[in-house]
Design a protein around this motif. Structure first.
Motif, PDB file in Angstrom:
ATOM      1  N   ILE A   1       0.844  -1.198   0.000  1.00 61.05           N
ATOM      2  CA  ILE A   1       0.000   0.000   0.000  1.00 61.05           C
ATOM      3  C   ILE A   1       0.878   1.247   0.000  1.00 61.05           C
ATOM      4  N   ARG A   2       1.927   1.251   0.832  1.00 54.96           N
ATOM      5  CA  ARG A   2       2.833   2.408   0.899  1.00 54.96           C
ATOM      6  C   ARG A   2       3.567   2.632  -0.420  1.00 54.96           C
ATOM      7  N   ALA A   3       3.826   1.554  -1.173  1.00 53.43           N
ATOM      8  CA  ALA A   3       4.594   1.652  -2.416  1.00 53.43           C
ATOM      9  C   ALA A   3       3.772   2.211  -3.579  1.00 53.43           C
ATOM     10  N   MET A   4       2.462   2.292  -3.429  1.00 53.40           N
ATOM     11  CA  MET A   4       1.614   2.785  -4.513  1.00 53.40           C
ATOM     12  C   MET A   4       1.819   4.283  -4.718  1.00 53.40           C
ATOM     13  N   GLY A   5       1.620   4.718  -5.936  1.00 53.81           N
ATOM     14  CA  GLY A   5       1.778   6.132  -6.273  1.00 53.81           C
ATOM     15  C   GLY A   5       0.534   6.951  -5.962  1.00 53.81           C
ATOM     16  N   GLU A   6       0.662   8.269  -6.159  1.00 62.79           N
ATOM     17  CA  GLU A   6      -0.455   9.185  -5.887  1.00 62.79           C
ATOM     18  C   GLU A   6      -1.674   8.886  -6.757  1.00 62.79           C
ATOM     19  N   LYS A   7      -1.433   8.445  -7.978  1.00 68.08           N
ATOM     20  CA  LYS A   7      -2.562   8.171  -8.882  1.00 68.08           C
ATOM     21  C   LYS A   7      -3.423   7.007  -8.401  1.00 68.08           C
ATOM     22  N   ASP A   8      -2.854   6.171  -7.521  1.00 69.54           N
ATOM     23  CA  ASP A   8      -3.582   5.023  -6.991  1.00 69.54           C
ATOM     24  C   ASP A   8      -4.317   5.343  -5.692  1.00 69.54           C
ATOM     25  N   TYR A   9      -4.275   6.615  -5.250  1.00 68.21           N
ATOM     26  CA  TYR A   9      -4.830   6.977  -3.947  1.00 68.21           C
ATOM     27  C   TYR A   9      -6.300   6.587  -3.837  1.00 68.21           C
ATOM     28  N   MET A  10      -6.598   5.824  -2.820  1.00 66.70           N
ATOM     29  CA  MET A  10      -7.935   5.336  -2.481  1.00 66.70           C
ATOM     30  C   MET A  10      -8.563   4.517  -3.611  1.00 66.70           C
ATOM     31  N   ASN A  11      -7.711   3.704  -4.256  1.00 67.24           N
ATOM     32  CA  ASN A  11      -8.243   2.764  -5.237  1.00 67.24           C
ATOM     33  C   ASN A  11      -8.870   1.580  -4.491  1.00 67.24           C
ATOM     34  N   ALA A  12      -9.421   0.649  -5.210  1.00 64.76           N
ATOM     35  CA  ALA A  12     -10.142  -0.471  -4.593  1.00 64.76           C
ATOM     36  C   ALA A  12      -9.250  -1.290  -3.657  1.00 64.76           C
ATOM     37  N   ASP A  13      -7.975  -1.490  -4.033  1.00 64.05           N
ATOM     38  CA  ASP A  13      -7.075  -2.269  -3.182  1.00 64.05           C
ATOM     39  C   ASP A  13      -6.789  -1.552  -1.863  1.00 64.05           C
ATOM     40  N   GLN A  14      -6.571  -0.250  -1.933  1.00 66.63           N
ATOM     41  CA  GLN A  14      -6.319   0.512  -0.708  1.00 66.63           C
ATOM     42  C   GLN A  14      -7.560   0.537   0.181  1.00 66.63           C
ATOM     43  N   LEU A  15      -8.705   0.713  -0.413  1.00 63.95           N
ATOM     44  CA  LEU A  15      -9.947   0.709   0.367  1.00 63.95           C
ATOM     45  C   LEU A  15     -10.164  -0.647   1.034  1.00 63.95           C
ATOM     46  N   ALA A  16      -9.862  -1.729   0.315  1.00 61.45           N
ATOM     47  CA  ALA A  16     -10.000  -3.068   0.889  1.00 61.45           C
ATOM     48  C   ALA A  16      -9.026  -3.252   2.052  1.00 61.45           C
ATOM     49  N   PHE A  17      -7.806  -2.735   1.903  1.00 62.95           N
ATOM     50  CA  PHE A  17      -6.803  -2.819   2.970  1.00 62.95           C
ATOM     51  C   PHE A  17      -7.309  -2.118   4.230  1.00 62.95           C
ATOM     52  N   PHE A  18      -7.773  -0.883   4.078  1.00 62.07           N
ATOM     53  CA  PHE A  18      -8.227  -0.124   5.246  1.00 62.07           C
ATOM     54  C   PHE A  18      -9.524  -0.689   5.827  1.00 62.07           C
ATOM     55  N   LYS A  19     -10.388  -1.183   4.977  1.00 60.72           N
ATOM     56  CA  LYS A  19     -11.629  -1.767   5.488  1.00 60.72           C
ATOM     57  C   LYS A  19     -11.319  -3.015   6.318  1.00 60.72           C
ATOM     58  N   ALA A  20     -10.416  -3.853   5.827  1.00 60.52           N
ATOM     59  CA  ALA A  20     -10.034  -5.055   6.580  1.00 60.52           C
ATOM     60  C   ALA A  20      -9.388  -4.676   7.907  1.00 60.52           C
ATOM     61  N   ARG A  21      -8.529  -3.667   7.898  1.00 63.25           N
ATOM     62  CA  ARG A  21      -7.867  -3.217   9.127  1.00 63.25           C
ATOM     63  C   ARG A  21      -8.891  -2.668  10.121  1.00 63.25           C
ATOM     64  N   LEU A  22      -9.828  -1.875   9.635  1.00 65.49           N
ATOM     65  CA  LEU A  22     -10.859  -1.300  10.503  1.00 65.49           C
ATOM     66  C   LEU A  22     -11.800  -2.375  11.040  1.00 65.49           C
ATOM     67  N   GLN A  23     -12.155  -3.341  10.204  1.00 64.72           N
ATOM     68  CA  GLN A  23     -13.036  -4.414  10.668  1.00 64.72           C
ATOM     69  C   GLN A  23     -12.360  -5.266  11.735  1.00 64.72           C
ATOM     70  N   GLN A  24     -11.051  -5.495  11.605  1.00 58.72           N
ATOM     71  CA  GLN A  24     -10.319  -6.245  12.628  1.00 58.72           C
ATOM     72  C   GLN A  24     -10.277  -5.448  13.930  1.00 58.72           C
ATOM     73  N   LEU A  25     -10.046  -4.155  13.829  1.00 58.75           N
ATOM     74  CA  LEU A  25     -10.035  -3.302  15.013  1.00 58.75           C
ATOM     75  C   LEU A  25     -11.403  -3.298  15.695  1.00 58.75           C
ATOM     76  N   GLU A  26     -12.462  -3.234  14.893  1.00 58.68           N
ATOM     77  CA  GLU A  26     -13.821  -3.278  15.424  1.00 58.68           C
ATOM     78  C   GLU A  26     -14.063  -4.593  16.162  1.00 58.68           C
ATOM     79  N   LYS A  27     -13.639  -5.688  15.561  1.00 63.03           N
ATOM     80  CA  LYS A  27     -13.803  -7.010  16.177  1.00 63.03           C
ATOM     81  C   LYS A  27     -13.054  -7.084  17.506  1.00 63.03           C
ATOM     82  N   ASP A  28     -11.822  -6.563  17.537  1.00 64.01           N
ATOM     83  CA  ASP A  28     -11.018  -6.581  18.763  1.00 64.01           C
ATOM     84  C   ASP A  28     -11.664  -5.733  19.862  1.00 64.01           C
TER      85      ASP A  28
END
Length: 150
Positions: A23-50
C-alpha cells in the motif's frame, strides 16, 4: 491534488488484501483505489472485532466480582474496575469512530480531509485509520483549540 468528486469505487473483497508495504509503495494516482480501500476496510473491521471482544471480556470480568473482607483489597479491586471501565469508555468512543470510518469507505468518502477535501495520506491513515482530517488541518484545529479553548 484536491478531490473534486467522490466516487464509490468497488472495494476488492475477493482478492487477497495487500500488505502495508504494498500500500505504501503505490503512487499518488492510486490513492484510495479499490485495493487501498479493501486494505483499510479489513484493518478497521479487525479493530472493530477486537474492540467488541474487549468489551465482552470487561463485562464478564466485572460480573466475577469477589467479595473481599479486607478494605484495602476491596479498594484495590474497585480501583482496577474503575480503570478498566475508563479504558472501555475510551474504546467505546474509538469503536464509534471505527464504525464511521467503515461507513465512509462504503460511501466512497474515506481518505479525504473533511475540511479541505485534500487527501489525508496513506502514512497518516496507516498510523490512524480513523483520521478524518489531513495532518495540516488537524494541526490547525489543535492550534485553534489551544489558542481559543474551542
Amino acid at each position: 491534488m484536491t478531490k473534486t468528486t467522490k466516487s464509490t469505487p468497488a472495494v476488492n473483497t475477493e482478492a487477497r488484501v495487500l500488505s502495508e508495504e504494498e500500500i505504501r509503495a503505490m503512487g499518488e494516482k492510486d490513492y484510495m483505489n479499490a485495493d487501498q480501500l479493501a486494505f483499510f476496510k479489513a484493518r478497521l473491521q479487525q479493530l472493530e472485532k477486537d474492540l467488541l471482544k474487549n468489551a465482552g471480556e470487561t463485562t464478564e470480568h466485572l460480573r466475577e466480582t469477589v467479595l473481599v473482607p479486607d478494605p484495602a483489597d476491596r479498594a484495590t479491586i474497585e480501583e482496577e474496575h474503575a480503570l478498566e471501565l475508563r479504558t472501555r469508555d475510551r474504546e467505546r468512543k474509538l469503536l464509534k469512530k471505527v464504525q464511521q470510518s467503515i461507513a465512509s469507505i462504503d460511501a466512497g468518502e474515506y481518505g479525504w480531509c473533511e475540511e479541505t477535501g485534500e487527501p489525508i495520506g496513506i502514512p497518516r491513515l496507516i498510523a490512524r485509520p480513523t483520521a478524518t482530517l489531513s495532518l495540516e488541518a488537524q494541526q490547525r484545529r489543535e492550534l485553534k483549540q489551544k489558542l481559543y479553548g474551542d
